[in-house]
Each structure stands twice: as structure tokens, then as C-alpha cells.
Design a protein around this motif. Structure first.
Motif, mmCIF file in Angstrom:
data_model
loop_
_atom_site.group_PDB
_atom_site.id
_atom_site.type_symbol
_atom_site.label_atom_id
_atom_site.label_comp_id
_atom_site.label_asym_id
_atom_site.label_seq_id
_atom_site.Cartn_x
_atom_site.Cartn_y
_atom_site.Cartn_z
ATOM 1 N N LEU A 7 -4.286 4.719 11.310
ATOM 2 C CA LEU A 7 -4.777 3.874 12.404
ATOM 3 C C LEU A 7 -3.736 3.779 13.518
ATOM 4 C CD1 LEU A 7 -7.065 1.883 13.336
ATOM 5 C CD2 LEU A 7 -5.686 0.072 12.335
ATOM 6 N N SER A 8 -2.496 3.529 13.132
ATOM 7 C CA SER A 8 -1.417 3.401 14.132
ATOM 8 C C SER A 8 -1.252 4.702 14.904
ATOM 9 C CB SER A 8 -0.099 3.051 13.456
ATOM 10 O OG SER A 8 -0.220 1.864 12.751
ATOM 11 N N ALA A 57 -3.992 4.105 5.364
ATOM 12 C CA ALA A 57 -4.947 3.790 6.436
ATOM 13 C C ALA A 57 -4.230 3.212 7.651
ATOM 14 C CB ALA A 57 -5.990 2.804 5.920
ATOM 15 N N SER A 79 -3.459 7.101 15.307
ATOM 16 C CA SER A 79 -4.648 7.386 16.125
ATOM 17 C C SER A 79 -4.613 6.569 17.412
ATOM 18 C CB SER A 79 -5.928 7.054 15.362
ATOM 19 O OG SER A 79 -5.928 7.704 14.133
ATOM 20 N N LEU A 80 -4.271 5.288 17.270
ATOM 21 C CA LEU A 80 -4.177 4.427 18.464
ATOM 22 C C LEU A 80 -3.092 4.945 19.413
ATOM 23 C CD1 LEU A 80 -4.473 0.741 17.208
ATOM 24 C CD2 LEU A 80 -5.787 1.808 19.027
#
Lengths: 275, 314
Positions: A253-254, A249, A256-257
Motif C-alpha cells: 500500500l505504501s 499489505a 503504491s501510494l
């Protein structure tokens, strides 16, 4: 399809760029550093806890390689003046982020895995003193577990450092070192919720799941097991899949950011600002 | 094709482009301005790499700010030399073409074709580190035309080219224009872009100072106050003739060099009438030229006019 194609084109191109004498030499030196140190310590009779030392050295190599490869994802292009060529393509920004992430991940994993495998060869029949439920863990299992951890570490830290590289250009590597020290070293040993933000904590938990405890020094197996029990009592016992899910995850998340930032941000070169 | 409506781009306190409004229809354009005048900012705004601080713009009817859909309609040849050791020109151009979404096979074919168009077929499999400056410039051009864009933007494309290379570049651009494609050519050298007979956009200090055909721009330039150098043996007599017949700001005589430097309010009139007047008075002029013919001086004057510090003569 076009995006996937362009990401693989970047991976291929970046690997072609790696194949220079200088970069290959750096990779070879990094891969040979841990086995050389292990051999030297073993020869001098100072290899007290091989499992711990191998994990430490291979982890350092993995981290160093990631710092070199991931954090400069945008800065290297701005500095090398290739940014204009890449960003004038529809898939340029995406492919630079994901292509370079994949290369950093693969290169770092391969280098650290070679280092780990060589360390295992160098130690020969040496007893690792790794116990799980009172039983000696086979060396092959240790090697597999550490390979898995290096894979996960390469993946998650490549993503985190890629995000830092996208956010900060000039001193991304220094910031990444500070980030790692604060979050992954300091936070990880704080017995509170904040510790769970550190990926190193989850990897440590996975290590205990897979092989038990890697003692910091030989001959202290019982103490070490006590420390492990205390540790698990403080942090709680969770299944391995929970830790794996957190690591995956965090990677997503990293990335996507980082994808959001790289696509929405104005990257102004020195030439631009001089009009 | 391109519309700017009061577009301003600021880099913190530095102005990149300043309140530019213009409409560019398909065709050939020369974006002229001295170094640091805002040409690259203008290009980056068109390419959607920069967002205007004020105003708005459209390219092919769309907002270009990070509009990936637009990028395959435009080819950009930046004023940057590509340098990759061990990577051939073909591999580099093919890689950049793949970033446009083309397959590996298609990209290779397109890259080989574009490199052939710019005359790099013979060296396309060689490492780029072995290329000369001109070869690299042609390879950079090849990457911008591989996908056959509707609009080609070239930023200082003649930089680093030898006379033969410049000629070949001009021939290529002429053939490109003949195919009905649009070109914006940014340069700081007027005669480099003139050969394509473009509409000129003169920018300086981030402002659009003038626009029009090369003839119109030349006439603006000629009508700006300017210095004229005249070589003549009878410098004193010529000086007397000039002061008696023309509106001048100053005149200086260099007897040793047999040269006059005349600062005129209307250099075009001076250049037109002086030879005839000198002939009538039996004065032999061996050379007559504008001394302030560098683009920087012209832009400084246009800037002064733009700010109201000077007026063009009627």
C-alpha cells in the motif's frame, strides 16, 4: 522489462554511491554499536535482559538506517540537482522510488542483521531467559526470529518512509521520527483497534508466535508471561500469517501510494521557482 | 513539433511563463533571455515536468505532462553540473541510458559512443570528481545524446566551457543539426547561439517578446532606442553636428576622454549616417559603438515596447 531493468540499474548505481569512505564508516559504526554496548553492559554485569536489550538496540539501528536511506529519496535528488536528469527518463521516477526503496531495505537489513549476529556472538553462552510454554527457547531460534523481524521491519518501514519522502521533501526525516513515535510507539500500546495500525504491534505479535515473550527484565519470567497473556487477551489471538499479511499489505500500500504520488506530482526546485 | 497555446505557468504568486503562444517546427532554435526570464520553465513544460497553470501545449502532437512515451524522443542537457565522487562518466551516462529502458549492455555501448562523440573517450573511465568544469559539461551533453533523440534541448550549454570547449561544442551542434535533428538552445548570450543560425525566441519576464532570424532580431534591437558612444577629438563640433541632424534624447560630452554619449531614438540611422556626415565635416571618428549592447538592456527595452510603454521607430 525496461522498468525492472531500470530499477536494478538504480540499485546498482546507489550501491556504487554507498561505497564511499564516509558512508561505509557510518554503516560500520551503526553495525558495531549494539554489540559494543552489549559487551560493555555484560562486562559491567548490567545486562539484565539480553533478549530485550538486543532487540531494542538492533531495532534502533535498523530504524536509524532506514531514516537515513529512505526518507531522503526525492529530496537528495532535488538537493543534489540530479532530479532533472532522472525525471527526463521514462522510467526515472519509478526507478528512483523502487530502486532507493530496495537499497534502503537491503542496507538497513544487512546492517541490523550484522549487528544482531555480532550481539549473539558477544553474549556467548549467556542465558536469555526466553520461555515459550515454560520451555527455554534455543538461542538459534531467537536469532532466526529476530532476523526475520528485522527483515520485515526493514521492508515495511522502508516503504512507509519512502512514502513520507515522496510526500514531504524538506523535513521528511523529522516527520518520519514523529510518525514513528506517535504511530509505532504510542498507538501500538493503546489497547484498542488503533493499535493494530502500528506495524510494531504486528511484529510484536509475530515475536510472541515465534519465540514467546522477550521479558523486559531478568527474573520476571512469570510476571512477563502474565503480561503476555493479558496483552493477548486484549488484542485477540491471531495466526502469524495474519500479521505477516498485514505487514506485506502495508508495504504494498505504501509503495503504491508513493508510486502514484511520485508520478503525478510536480516537484518544483528552488531554481524553477526563481524562474 | 511544439505548440504553446496561451500557456501560463505560475509558481504560487511568481509567474514562470506568461501567456505564451507559439508554434515551433523542426529546426534549430535559440531560446534567448536574461537569467530568470522563464527559459528553464519553458523547457520543463516541454519536458512534461511542469503542468501549465493555464493554456495547453503539445510536443510531437501529444500532451507532454508526464507523458513518458515522449521522453525517449527528447534529449535534455540541463544547466546543471553532475558531480559524483568515485563514479566514472561512463557509468553515470550508462546508468542514465538504462533509465530509458535499454539493457545494461546496450546502455554501456551507447554511453561509450556518446562520450566519444563529445571528446570524452580518453577520460570516460575516470571518476567524475576528477573532471574539470568543461569535462563535466561535455559528460552532461553525452547523457542527453546517447539515445540519439529527435529533439535536443540544451540549457546554457556553454556555461563553464573555455574558448576551445565552446568551439568544440559549436562544431558538435552544427554536425548534430546537419543530421536533420532539431535543437532548442537556451542561452542568455546572443552570439553563442548565433553561430548555429537558429530562429530566435526572445523571452523575458516569462513572456515571448520577439521571434525571428538573428538578422531580424538584430534589426529590432538596432531600431530600439539606444545609446551610442563615439570617440572623436573634436567632441564639441561633433555634438553640434549630431544635435542638428538626428533625433536624440540626450547627449553628454566627456572632453577628457574625447567621447560623446548619444542617447538616440533611432540608433540604427545614427550608426549608418554619422560616419559619412563626420567625414564631410572633416571630423575624425576613431570609435563608434552601441553602449547598451548587453542583452539585459535589450530585453528591458523589448519589455517596455511589449507593455506599450515605448514604440519602435518606423
Amino acid at each position: 522489462m525496461g522498468l525492472v531493468n531500470s530499477i536494478f540499474a538504480t540499485v546498482q548505481f546507489e550501491i556504487l554511491r554507498v561505497l564511499t569512505l564516509r558512508r561505509l564508516s557510518v554503516a560500520v559504526i551503526m553495525a558495531l554499536f549494539p554489540p559494543t554496548m552489549i559487551f560493555w553492559l555484560q562486562a559491567g554485569g548490567a545486562l539484565a535482559s539480553p533478549g530485550f536489550i538486543i532487540t531494542l538496540f538492533c531495532g534502533m539501528v535498523c530504524l536509524l538506517s532506514l531514516l537515513l536511506w529512505s526518507t531522503s529519496n526525492v529530496y537528495a535528488e532535488l538537493e543534489g540537482k540530479s532530479w532533472a536528469f532522472i525525471t527526463s527518463r521514462p522510467y526515472g521516477r519509478w526507478s528512483i522510488l523502487f530502486g532507493k526503496f530496495l537499497v534502503a531495505f537491503l542496507v538497513s537489513f544487512i546492517i541490523s542483521w550484522i549487528a544482531l549476529s555480532l550481539c549473539m556472538l558477544v553474549t556467548g553462552d549467556l542465558d536469555f531467559n526466553i520461555l515459550n510454554d515454560g520451555k527455554e527457547v534455543p538461542k538459534m531460534q531467537v536469532w532466526l526470529a529476530l532476523s526475520g523481524l528485522l527483515f520485515l521491519a526493514s521492508m515495511v518501514y522502508a516503504a512507509i518512509f519512502s512514502l513520507l519522502g515522496v510526500l514531504i521533501q524538506r523535513r521528511a526525516m523529522a516527520i518520519a521520527v514523529v510518525f514513528f513515535t506517535v504511530v509505532e510507539v504510542v498507538f501500538a500500546v493503546i489497547p484498542a483497534v488503533v493499535g493494530k495500525f502500528a506495524m510494531s504491534f504486528h511484529m510484536f505479535c509475530l515475536l510472541t508466535h515465534w519465540v514467546g515473550w522477550v521479558p523486559p527484565s531478568a527474573g520476571q519470567d512469570e510476571d512477563a508471561n502474565e503480561i503476555l497473556q493479558d496483552f493477548l487477551n486484549v488484542y485477540g489471538r491471531q495466526d502469524a500469517w495474519v500479521h505477516l499479511a498485514v505487514i506485506f499489505a502495508m508495504t504494498l500500500l505504501s509503495l503504491s501510494l508513493a508510486a502514484y504520488v511520485i508520478c503525478k506530482r510536480e516537484y518544483i526546485t528552488l531554481e524553477d521557482s526563481q524562474v | 513539433m511544439i505548440e504553446f497555446h496561451n500557456v501560463t505557468k505560475l509558481y504560487k504568486t511568481v509567474i514562470g511563463v506568461n501567456d505564451i503562444s507559439l508554434k515551433i517546427e523542426p529546426g534549430v532554435y535559440g531560446l534567448l533571455g536574461p537569467n530568470g526570464s522563464g527559459k528553464t520553465t519553458f523547457i520543463n513544460l516541454v519536458m512534461g515536468q511542469l503542468r501549465p497553470s493555464m493554456g495547453h501545449l503539445s510536443v510531437f502532437g501529444m500532451d507532454p505532462w508526464q507523458n513518458d512515451g515522449l521522453l525517449n524522443r527528447i534529449g535534455l542537457c540541463p544547466a546543471i553540473q553532475a558531480h559524483y565522487p568515485f563514479i566514472s562518466g561512463l557509468k553515470w551516462v550508462a546508468y542514465l541510458t538504462q533509465l530509458r529502458g535499454f539493457s545494461r549492455k546496450q546502455s554501456h555501448q551507447m554511453a561509450a559512443e556518446s562520450l566519444a562523440v563529445v571528446g570524452m573517450e580518453y577520460a570516460m573511465n575516470r571518476a567524475m570528481s576528477s573532471y574539470s568544469l568543461g569535462m563535466r559539461q561535455r559528460t552532461v551533453l553525452a547523457q542527453s545524446i546517447a539515445h540519439k533523440p529527435e529533439l535536443l534541448i540544451l540549457d546554457e550549454p556553454f556555461n563553464g566551457l573555455d574558448p576551445k570547449g565552446r568551439y568544440e561544442m559549436t562544431v558538435f551542434l552544427k554536425s548534430w543539426v546537419k543530421e536533420g535533428r532539431s535543437v532548442i538552445l537556451a542561452s542568455h548570450i546572443l552570439h553563442e547561439v548565433e553561430s548555429l543560425n537558429p530562429s530566435l525566441l526572445l523571452v523575458s519576464g516569462g513572456r515571448l517578446l520577439a521571434s525571428g532570424s538573428p538578422q531580424q532580431v538584430r534589426s529590432i534591437i538596432a531600431n530600439c532606442p539606444n545609446s551610442v558612444r563615439v570617440r572623436c577629438r573634436q567632441t564639441a563640433e561633433l555634438a553640434a553636428l549630431v544635435t542638428g541632424n538626428f533625433e536624440i534624447k540626450s547627449i553628454s560630452i566627456n572632453s577628457e576622454a574625447e567621447e560623446l554619449e548619444i542617447e538616440s531614438m533611432n540608433p540604427l540611422e545614427l550608426l549608418k549616417l554619422l560616419p559619412g556626415l563626420a567625414m564631410k565635416n572633416n571630423l575624425l571618428i576613431s570609435e563608434l559603438r552601441s553602449s547598451d549592447d548587453s542583452l539585459q538592456n535589450i530585453f528591458s527595452m523589448l519589455m517596455l515596447i511589449h507593455r506599450g510603454g515605448m514604440r519602435l521607430p518606423e
